[in-house]
Structure formats: structure tokens, C-alpha cells
Design a protein around this motif. Structure first.
Motif, PDB file in Angstrom:
ATOM      1  N   LEU A   3       0.813  -1.209   0.000  1.00 21.20           N
ATOM      2  CA  LEU A   3       0.000   0.000   0.000  1.00 21.20           C
ATOM      3  C   LEU A   3       0.850   1.264   0.000  1.00 21.20           C
ATOM      4  O   LEU A   3       0.317   2.371  -0.042  1.00 21.20           O
ATOM      5  N   LEU A   4       2.180   1.100   0.018  1.00 24.27           N
ATOM      6  CA  LEU A   4       3.078   2.248   0.075  1.00 24.27           C
ATOM      7  C   LEU A   4       3.972   2.304  -1.151  1.00 24.27           C
ATOM      8  O   LEU A   4       4.379   1.275  -1.692  1.00 24.27           O
ATOM      9  N   VAL A 228       5.792   9.255  12.226  1.00 29.97           N
ATOM     10  CA  VAL A 228       5.540   7.984  11.545  1.00 29.97           C
ATOM     11  C   VAL A 228       4.278   8.077  10.692  1.00 29.97           C
ATOM     12  O   VAL A 228       4.252   7.638   9.523  1.00 29.97           O
ATOM     13  N   VAL A 229       3.224   8.679  11.243  1.00 28.82           N
ATOM     14  CA  VAL A 229       1.967   8.809  10.495  1.00 28.82           C
ATOM     15  C   VAL A 229       2.169   9.670   9.254  1.00 28.82           C
ATOM     16  O   VAL A 229       1.666   9.353   8.161  1.00 28.82           O
ATOM     17  N   HIS A 235       3.677   8.625   1.697  1.00 30.82           N
ATOM     18  CA  HIS A 235       4.166   7.569   0.800  1.00 30.82           C
ATOM     19  C   HIS A 235       3.093   6.522   0.480  1.00 30.82           C
ATOM     20  O   HIS A 235       3.422   5.444  -0.027  1.00 30.82           O
ATOM     21  N   ARG A 236       1.848   6.853   0.749  1.00 40.60           N
ATOM     22  CA  ARG A 236       0.793   5.918   0.390  1.00 40.60           C
ATOM     23  C   ARG A 236       0.589   5.931  -1.129  1.00 40.60           C
ATOM     24  O   ARG A 236       0.853   6.936  -1.805  1.00 40.60           O
TER      25      ARG A 236
END
Length: 246
Positions: A3-4, A228-229, A235-236
Motif C-alpha cells: 500500500l506504500l 511515523v503517520v 508515501h501511500r
């Protein structure tokens, strides 16, 4: 399927460095909170503890306690030191220290007589004379105030008259100034309603209590989580739209 998107190396490095820094700062704040709470517990235990003879702990005081002790001897006449940076009186003032010779000992014990409030001026308060003759003292055998970054070197060596004033109480400098060795801690005298001195020896953490350190720790840990979020969000993989497919 992932997903990234594949991140650039510098983005990974920057995020990792930020997260580690925030975690380190948060852990340090928790450590400071624990240190201050432990120190307050030691003072509370000392106030309720039995009085011990100074000879039993003078040379080798317990590392994790501030015992109440009793000692007899004489003050050195005319020798006083004024610590002029106490924070518990907004009008200014000084913490007064005097060397004391226990009976039968060559080594001197530095005694914290207490805080002498100022008079609203820049002048030092008028000191009462030291007690004369043999005296028996009772107080808490505790570490000297911490020594910070002192500019200008040894201020005591440059003063020729008593009392001598300093902004940091360094026992090594006091020992050198007196020309004799000192015990490794100071004796903070117990409160006395009849004394001119204010004796409040518990550390003043009102500006930064343990609870505030823990609040700052939570803040730093939150920053780490946000970093982190944000990294994951930036980068999604975005879903392809009909316009992208054409």
C-alpha cells in the motif's frame, strides 16, 4: 500488494532520525520525573527518620538517604559564605553557610544555617554573629547545592574579606579557601521558629514538577507518532483515476 510507494532513502533516514530523537527526549523527561520523585521521597523519609550520631555517617554517608544527625563542636568565628542565588524568596536574599569543627576532628563540616531574606535592595542582609562556644547541632546531612557552569573561575579566592559571596557552592573551592578538608556533605539545620533564618530544605520543583516532566514526555512521544503517520501518509499509493488511465 504493498500500500506504500517506495520511499527515497533520505526520507527514511530523516524520519528515523526524528523518531529516535523524539523517543530519546521523551525517555529523558520520564527519567527526570523519576529522579525528582525519588529525591522528594528521600527528604520526606529524612524528616521522619531517627537522629543518628554524625560520626556514624560523616565520612561515608548513605548514597540513597539524607540522614538526620546530631553533632557537637564549635563554629569557626567570623567565617561565613553567602550563596546569593536561592530562588525561594522573590525579594532576594542569601543562603548562609558556616564551617563547623566537630569535637576532636580536624576536618570541617559546612553548616547550612538557612535562608536570610533580603530587604528589597541589592545589599546583602545584615548577618547575625555566629554562636560562640561549644554547640550541639541537629539537621539533615545532605549533598551541597549543585554546581553549574561558573564563569570567571574561583570567586572565593578573589575575596579578602568575610563574609564571602558566591553564586555556586563548590565544596572543593570552600575547602581550598579554608585551607583544610571538608566532609563530603553539608549539614542543613532543622527549622527553628526562634531563628532569624528560614529553613526550608526540600527542593523547590514548583517551576518543573515531576508531573510536568511527564507531560513533556507525552508530547515528545506524540511527535514521534506523528512523524511515523506523516511518513506513511506521504508515501501511500494513490488510487488511479479514470483520467490517469487515459
Amino acid at each position: 500488494m504493498s500500500l506504500l510507494r517506495r520511499p527515497r532513502w533520505w526520507a527514511v533516514l530523516l524520519t528515523l532520525a526524528g523518531v529516535l530523537l523524539f523517543l530519546r527526549l521523551g525517555a529523558w523527561q520520564l527519567h527526570r520525573a523519576d529522579e525528582k520523585e525519588a529525591l522528594l521521597r528521600r527528604y520526606a523519609a529524612a524528616e521522619q527518620g531517627p537522629v543518628r550520631e554524625f560520626a556514624a555517617v560523616g565520612e561515608t554517608p548513605p548514597a540513597d538517604a539524607f540522614p538526620r544527625v546530631r553533632v557537637a563542636g564549635e563554629f569557626l568565628p567570623g567565617r561565613t559564605y553567602l550563596l546569593d542565588n536561592p530562588k525561594h524568596d522573590q525579594r532576594g536574599g542569601v543562603e548562609v553557610y558556616a564551617p563547623f569543627r566537630p569535637d576532636g576532628k580536624e576536618r570541617l563540616l559546612l553548616v547550612d544555617l538557612g535562608f536570610l531574606p533580603g530587604n528589597g535592595t541589592d545589599q546583602s542582609p545584615q548577618l547575625p554573629p555566629l554562636p560562640e562556644g561549644r554547640k550541639e547541632l541537629t539537621g539533615f546531612y545532605q549533598p551541597a547545592p549543585g554546581v553549574g557552569f561558573e564563569m570567571g573561575g574561583d570567586a572565593l579566592a578573589r575575596q579578602a574579606h568575610w563574609p564571602k559571596t558566591t553564586v555556586y557552592l563548590d565544596l572543593d573551592q570552600v575547602s581550598k579557601d579554608l585551607g583544610t578538608s571538608l566532609y563530603p556533605r553539608v549539614l542543613a539545620l532543622e527549622p527553628d521558629a526562634s531563628s532569624i533564618y528560614v529553613r526550608e530544605h526540600t527542593p523547590d520543583f514548583s517551576a518543573m514538577p515531576p508531573a510536568r516532566h511527564r507531560a513533556y514526555a507525552f508530547q515528545w512521544f506524540t511527535f514521534a507518532a506523528v512523524a511515523v503517520v506523516m511518513f506513511l501518509f506521504l508515501h501511500r499509493k494513490r488510487k488511479a483515476t479514470s483520467g490517469d488511465a487515459q
